[in-house]
Design a protein around this motif. Structure first.
Motif, mmCIF file in Angstrom:
data_model
loop_
_atom_site.group_PDB
_atom_site.id
_atom_site.type_symbol
_atom_site.label_atom_id
_atom_site.label_comp_id
_atom_site.label_asym_id
_atom_site.label_seq_id
_atom_site.Cartn_x
_atom_site.Cartn_y
_atom_site.Cartn_z
ATOM 1 N N GLY A 76 6.010 2.398 -8.345
ATOM 2 C CA GLY A 76 4.863 1.807 -7.662
ATOM 3 C C GLY A 76 5.241 0.549 -6.911
ATOM 4 O O GLY A 76 4.805 0.326 -5.775
ATOM 5 N N ILE A 79 7.273 1.408 -3.763
ATOM 6 C CA ILE A 79 6.414 1.875 -2.666
ATOM 7 C C ILE A 79 5.686 0.706 -2.016
ATOM 8 O O ILE A 79 5.546 0.638 -0.787
ATOM 9 C CB ILE A 79 5.418 2.921 -3.189
ATOM 10 N N GLN A 80 5.236 -0.254 -2.822
ATOM 11 C CA GLN A 80 4.563 -1.429 -2.272
ATOM 12 C C GLN A 80 5.517 -2.257 -1.414
ATOM 13 O O GLN A 80 5.127 -2.750 -0.344
ATOM 14 C CB GLN A 80 3.999 -2.281 -3.400
ATOM 15 N N GLY A 83 5.912 -0.704 1.821
ATOM 16 C CA GLY A 83 4.733 -0.981 2.634
ATOM 17 C C GLY A 83 4.817 -2.330 3.315
ATOM 18 O O GLY A 83 4.451 -2.471 4.486
ATOM 19 N N THR A 110 -2.070 -1.491 1.064
ATOM 20 C CA THR A 110 -2.911 -0.515 0.371
ATOM 21 C C THR A 110 -3.104 0.741 1.221
ATOM 22 O O THR A 110 -3.026 1.869 0.711
ATOM 23 C CB THR A 110 -4.296 -1.128 0.048
ATOM 24 N N VAL A 113 0.182 2.859 1.314
ATOM 25 C CA VAL A 113 0.396 3.575 0.050
ATOM 26 C C VAL A 113 -0.595 4.730 -0.081
ATOM 27 O O VAL A 113 -0.224 5.849 -0.473
ATOM 28 C CB VAL A 113 0.257 2.612 -1.150
ATOM 29 N N ALA A 117 1.740 7.842 0.449
ATOM 30 C CA ALA A 117 2.342 8.109 -0.862
ATOM 31 C C ALA A 117 1.312 8.465 -1.921
ATOM 32 O O ALA A 117 1.562 8.293 -3.109
ATOM 33 C CB ALA A 117 3.149 6.882 -1.312
ATOM 34 N N SER A 118 0.167 8.970 -1.499
ATOM 35 C CA SER A 118 -0.842 9.338 -2.487
ATOM 36 C C SER A 118 -0.497 10.670 -3.134
ATOM 37 O O SER A 118 0.168 11.526 -2.536
ATOM 38 C CB SER A 118 -2.219 9.448 -1.808
ATOM 39 N N ALA A 216 0.918 5.920 -8.169
ATOM 40 C CA ALA A 216 2.248 5.975 -7.548
ATOM 41 C C ALA A 216 3.334 6.217 -8.594
ATOM 42 O O ALA A 216 4.287 6.962 -8.354
ATOM 43 C CB ALA A 216 2.523 4.677 -6.790
#
Length: 241
Positions: A76, A79-80, A83, A110, A113, A117-118, A216
């Motif tokens: 997670g 991925i952030q 972003g 937000t 993601v 990447a959902s 995530a």
């Protein structure tokens, strides 16, 4: 033909354009209530997929082990961070969009993601590539278009640019899924869909702000679902029976 992937990306672009112009006129209560409906729809999609499950122990084990792996490698957070890196690139491409304050950056991360990447998008892209069933991505588009509209209230046209990395990610998943489909059985596919359904339910809770599930970090579960389903049917079931 990746119809679902293309339509989903177009939905974000259209939603981003509409939101840039009419989004600021929507009230906060309207946006909040709409997000609740989005969450309920995501949970409905998840429940319908869970109903296809053939081997519950394999699916549950996939979700648990996959989440443990995701948390262990801090997926997670990774991925952030990706972003935030995209935020810098997008800001250079389209300068002057948004206020560039902490709230703006938080909303942008937000959105990236959520769209790229959902669990819904990953699940839908793989399902479309394996079976040719684009219904998950088409249903996701119905949710993403108004969601993009709401994000565009803060981000402006940058929301439309997010469709580019989303297309790349979803197309890769679509193509890879088509390559592994010949090696999959009907039972493996059903258990994979059920595992994705669990992530959809978790996503629904998150969208409704009932519980912040680490969606995530749960993504590796979808990689484990089919192998564990195969191992369960091939080795465990004959042993216990």
């Amino acid at each position: 033909m990746p119809i679902g992937v293309i339509v989903n990306c177009l939905g974000i672009i259209i939603g981003g354009i509409l939101g840039t112009f009419i989004g600021p006129r929507l009230s906060e209560s309207f946006k909040t209530n709409l997000n609740l409906v989005f969450g309920a729809c995501a949970m409905t999609m998840g429940i319908s997929s869970i109903a296809l499950m053939k081997n519950m122990p394999a699916v549950i084990l996939s979700v648990i082990l996959g989440t443990v792996i995701g948390l262990a490698i801090h997926l997670g957070t990774i991925i952030q961070n990706m972003g935030m890196g995209m935020e810098k690139i997008i800001s250079k491409i389209i300068p002057g969009q948004g206020t560039k304050d902490a709230e703006y950056q938080s909303v942008l991360v937000t959105a990236i993601v959520l769209f790229c990447a959902s669990g819904t998008g990953i699940y839908g892209s793989i399902t479309a590539g394996m079976t040719g069933d684009h219904s998950i991505l088409l249903a996701k588009t119905i949710l993403d278009l108004p969601t993009a509209l709401i994000f565009a209230c803060v981000l402006g046209f940058v929301t439309c640019v997010i469709a580019i990395p989303q297309f790349i990610v979803f197309m890769l998943l679509f193509l890879l899924a088509g390559a592994i489909y010949p090696f999959c059985t009907e039972t493996m596919i059903c258990d994979f869909k059920a595992c994705g359904g669990v992530l959809l339910v978790a996503t629904g809770f998150r969208m409704m702000k009932v519980k912040e599930f680490p969606v995530a970090d749960m993504i590796p579960a979808m990689i484990l679902a089919m192998p564990l389903s195969h191992l369960w049917v091939t080795y465990v079931l004959p042993f216990v029976s």
